[in-house]
Design a protein around this motif. Structure first.
Motif, PDB file in Angstrom:
ATOM      1  N   ARG A  91       0.857  -1.178   0.000  1.00 49.45           N
ATOM      2  CA  ARG A  91       0.000   0.000   0.000  1.00 49.45           C
ATOM      3  C   ARG A  91       0.896   1.232   0.000  1.00 49.45           C
ATOM      4  O   ARG A  91       2.088   1.156   0.313  1.00 49.45           O
ATOM      5  CB  ARG A  91      -0.907  -0.012   1.223  1.00 49.45           C
ATOM      6  N   ALA A 139       0.096   4.946   5.778  1.00 42.80           N
ATOM      7  CA  ALA A 139       0.022   3.542   6.185  1.00 42.80           C
ATOM      8  C   ALA A 139      -0.069   3.446   7.714  1.00 42.80           C
ATOM      9  O   ALA A 139       0.400   4.338   8.434  1.00 42.80           O
ATOM     10  CB  ALA A 139       1.251   2.784   5.682  1.00 42.80           C
ATOM     11  N   LEU A 164       3.666  -5.307   7.348  1.00 41.95           N
ATOM     12  CA  LEU A 164       3.188  -4.239   6.484  1.00 41.95           C
ATOM     13  C   LEU A 164       4.185  -4.042   5.356  1.00 41.95           C
ATOM     14  O   LEU A 164       5.388  -3.959   5.601  1.00 41.95           O
ATOM     15  CB  LEU A 164       3.045  -2.940   7.300  1.00 41.95           C
ATOM     16  N   VAL A 166       4.952  -1.561   2.045  1.00 40.92           N
ATOM     17  CA  VAL A 166       4.560  -0.267   1.486  1.00 40.92           C
ATOM     18  C   VAL A 166       5.358   0.013   0.217  1.00 40.92           C
ATOM     19  O   VAL A 166       6.442  -0.545   0.007  1.00 40.92           O
ATOM     20  CB  VAL A 166       4.778   0.873   2.503  1.00 40.92           C
TER      21      VAL A 166
END
Length: 271
Positions: A207, A212, A239, A241
């Motif tokens: 993402r 985030a 996560l 990114v």
């Protein structure tokens, strides 16, 4: 203050200190070389003093240099005075700074890391360029990170080039080394649900890096300069990114990517 003067290139002390520019000698002796008043002052202010302090006899007086020499002498260290030519031979620089020091290598075991002491930590996997490694240490200092964790086979953090590129951050940042399985087990064994959020710049189900959901303690990880992170490492991240690439380049330098991401994490956690 008592100083021992050295005037010959063949002096055993000169040879021993000069040898620390090579990795095999650093590992054997457990010592490393740093040069420059700023670096050595950062070391002193962070509770680390050189075992041996080498001064140029052409140096200009400076209060920080006097304070450094006094601290080394009081701690029972050795102070050597020599010529700029011999200091150049020791450091490998044509125009050496007026002071250099020999330090004991730090304990880099992962068990010494207290993840709760800072909201951000940097992680480098198989980073091979000493300049990039030093830059990441410097970035960590700038963003208030707790330190830098080196995963797998990275460049020597105590190499002359790394220490120089760190601009003193080698003495302000906690440094740890571990294999990937060791690191992942340590990270997941921490207090709380995961013990830390592992974040990586990636194209895998990623993402946008801005906005985030970063959470402390956040471990920002970058991979090898040419190959990036292995797929399994990316898959293990909490996560992933991505940063926009608006030109022809398809990626950022590893240390630059770490800096951009670390500042975004800092902004989010400070908000």
């Amino acid at each position: 203050m008592t100083r021992r003067r050295i005037t010959g290139f063949s002096n055993p002390s000169v040879k021993a200190i000069r040898a620390l520019r090579e990795k095999k000698h650093r590992r054997r002796e457990g010592r490393f070389l740093a040069e420059g008043l700023r670096l050595l002052t950062d070391a002193r202010e962070n509770g680390r003093l050189p075992e041996t302090l080498v001064l140029s006899d052409a140096r200009d007086p400076h209060p920080l240099l006097a304070a450094l020499e006094a601290a080394v002498t009081e701690a029972g260290g050795e102070v050597l005075e020599t010529t700029p030519d011999i200091l150049s031979k020791i450091t490998g620089k044509a125009n050496p700074q007026a002071v250099a020091g020999v330090f004991t290598e730090f304990d880099t075991s992962l068990e010494r890391v207290d993840r709760s002491r800072a909201p951000i930590w940097l992680v480098a996997q198989a980073l091979r360029d000493p300049g990039n490694l030093g830059t990441m240490l410097r970035t960590g200092d700038a963003v208030g990170a707790g330190g830098l964790i080196l995963i797998d086979d990275c460049a020597d953090p105590f190499g002359v080039e790394t220490v120089r590129a760190s601009m003193g951050a080698i003495f302000t940042q906690q440094l740890a080394q571990a294999s990937w399985p060791e690191f992942l087990e340590w990270l997941r064994a921490g207090a709380g649900e995961q013990g830390g959020q592992l974040v990586a710049a990636s194209l895998r189900d990623a993402r946008p890096y801005r906005g985030a959901p970063y959470a402390a303690p956040c471990f920002v990880m970058v991979g090898n300069e040419s190959q990036g992170l292995p797929d399994a490492y990316e898959a293990a991240c909490d996560l992933r990114v991505t940063m926009p690439m608006k030109g022809r380049a398809d990626s950022l330098n590893a240390a630059v990517a770490a800096a951009v991401l670390a500042y975004e994490v800092l902004a989010t956690l400070d908000a």
